[in-house]
Enzyme design. Structure first.
Site, mmCIF file in Angstrom:
data_model
loop_
_atom_site.group_PDB
_atom_site.id
_atom_site.type_symbol
_atom_site.label_atom_id
_atom_site.label_comp_id
_atom_site.label_asym_id
_atom_site.label_seq_id
_atom_site.Cartn_x
_atom_site.Cartn_y
_atom_site.Cartn_z
ATOM 1 N N ASP A 156 45.363 60.734 -43.161
ATOM 2 C CA ASP A 156 45.476 59.406 -42.535
ATOM 3 C C ASP A 156 46.937 58.973 -42.423
ATOM 4 O OD1 ASP A 156 42.717 59.357 -42.858
ATOM 5 O OD2 ASP A 156 42.797 58.073 -44.636
ATOM 6 N N ARG B 51 40.117 57.999 -51.016
ATOM 7 C CA ARG B 51 40.590 56.619 -51.185
ATOM 8 C C ARG B 51 39.451 55.684 -51.607
ATOM 9 N NH1 ARG B 51 43.680 55.650 -45.682
ATOM 10 N NH2 ARG B 51 43.814 53.538 -46.557
ATOM 11 N N ARG C 245 42.866 66.540 -41.364
ATOM 12 C CA ARG C 245 43.712 65.429 -40.957
ATOM 13 C C ARG C 245 44.046 64.591 -42.179
ATOM 14 N NH1 ARG C 245 39.362 63.699 -36.298
ATOM 15 N NH2 ARG C 245 39.417 65.722 -35.251
#
Lengths: 244, 244
Positions: free
Chosen positions: A53, A197, A51
């Protein structure tokens, strides 16, 4: 029954992330599934390599899809592309053995995080770059990055509490600067939720001098998220390539 | 009373062009005027070097604004910028003599048109590039461009019928190719409504072989718009610089 591996580029700005959701049509997986299903004439599901974000981009996300039979080469790269919104493109489609799975068969991934240190944000790159108008000590960041390479429990570098396993291997972190543009490339076996991140936010704190080089080891030992750095914004992040 | 010359970059994708309009708030001039007025505390008008069409971008549009008195250097580049949408940035503000006018004082302009000839459109440059997946004969285009350099009546190269004067001088047209990316730079005294986009469409027709090199002279002689080429889309066009 035929399995296809798709390589997909997208500008994630307008989407609520990769994963299909019941409450919004505005996901990458959902948009791709609806488009492919409508052309195929039966419902299909696609499985991404992982996935991304909301707001994260991809140069080379991969996904597998199982169709009822063989299709011409142009089925995905022309027919489906012409029906997709212009911020999603299928770059390549490849017939693979049945059982091949975009996520389970993957052995590694490369992410790129793009920064712009210029005083003023650039109106043309702002969707794809984190504007961070500060001086960065790239050498200090490179030294800190070396301390993160290897196999560790990255529980302190994720925002998800209930991962089955938080053990991951980072093969390389490359920090390149060209004028005001800085990019950080990450290669590894896989990355946890928010991991790239948070790694980026932590390295930026080293770069500004807000934390020491050695301190990036702390979250690996303590598994404590609060010892890692801030969550760098989604807009600078690209899933660049998935390795098989 | 003080006159300031502003240099402005914008991503024109979301705007109905430069010029203020009664029926929409969504123009570049209108957005800049509302923002500057609200900070100044009195209504101000700004004069651009010229109007850009809906969807056209700028690296260096210029505009003049008259304020009631002198402001600090950061008034525009910090205070105003922080209140502008992130697709508009004031790059520079300069105190100029009263009477200086962004349009009337200008002596020349540079525009850049960006093309991508790759088979598939690029999701990250699509807002700033015209995707034109064809083979182009750049040499033929360069020869045709040479025929357009000089001082002519460009009535055949505009979509506006009632211009006072259609005489303009083109100093240079530079066509640069790098991989699938092609850019065309135009420099001249000024350009009529749609002129750069029609010149680009005409040169592209030369590049694909749809028309001859010599034929680009026809609209200069006949002043007949129908003899010029198609109107290239706004998204590839940048107002790059205004000369004084």
């Amino acid at each position: 029954m035929r399995t296809y591996k798709l390589t997909i580029a997208y500008d994630g700005t307008a989407y609520q992330g990769w994963q299909r959701q019941a409450n919004t049509e505005n996901t990458l997986q959902g948009t791709l599934e609806r488009t492919i299903s409508s052309v195929a004439g039966y419902p299909v599901e696609i499985d991404g390599s992982g996935r991304t974000d909301a707001g994260v981009h991809a140069n080379g996300q991969t996904a597998t899809v199982v169709l009822s039979g063989r299709v011409e080469d142009e089925f995905f790269t022309e027919k489906i592309n012409s029906r997709l919104p212009e911020d999603i493109r299928i770059l390549d489609a490849e017939l693979v053995r049945n059982g091949f799975h975009a996520r389970k068969s993957a052995v590694g991934k490369k992410y790129i995080y793009q920064l712009d240190l210029a005083e003023k944000p650039d109106v043309f790159t702002r969707r794809y770059t984190y504007h961070f108008p500060q001086r960065l000590d790239l050498d200090a960041m490179r030294k800190a990055a070396q301390l993160l390479i290897g196999t560790y429990e990255f529980a302190g570098y994720t925002d998800k509490k209930d991962e089955k396993s938080t053990k991951r291997t980072i093969y390389a972190i490359m920090i390149c600067g060209q004028g005001s543009k800085v990019s950080i490339q990450y290669e590894g076996t896989g990355f946890l939720y928010h991991m790239v991140r948070i790694l980026t936010g932590t390295l930026l704190e080293v770069g500004t001098g807000a934390r020491s080089i050695e301190s990036v080891k702390e979250p690996l030992k303590s598994k404590d998220r609060s010892q890692a750095g801030f969550l760098a914004p989604a807009r600078g992040l690209f899933l660049d390539e998935v390795y098989y």
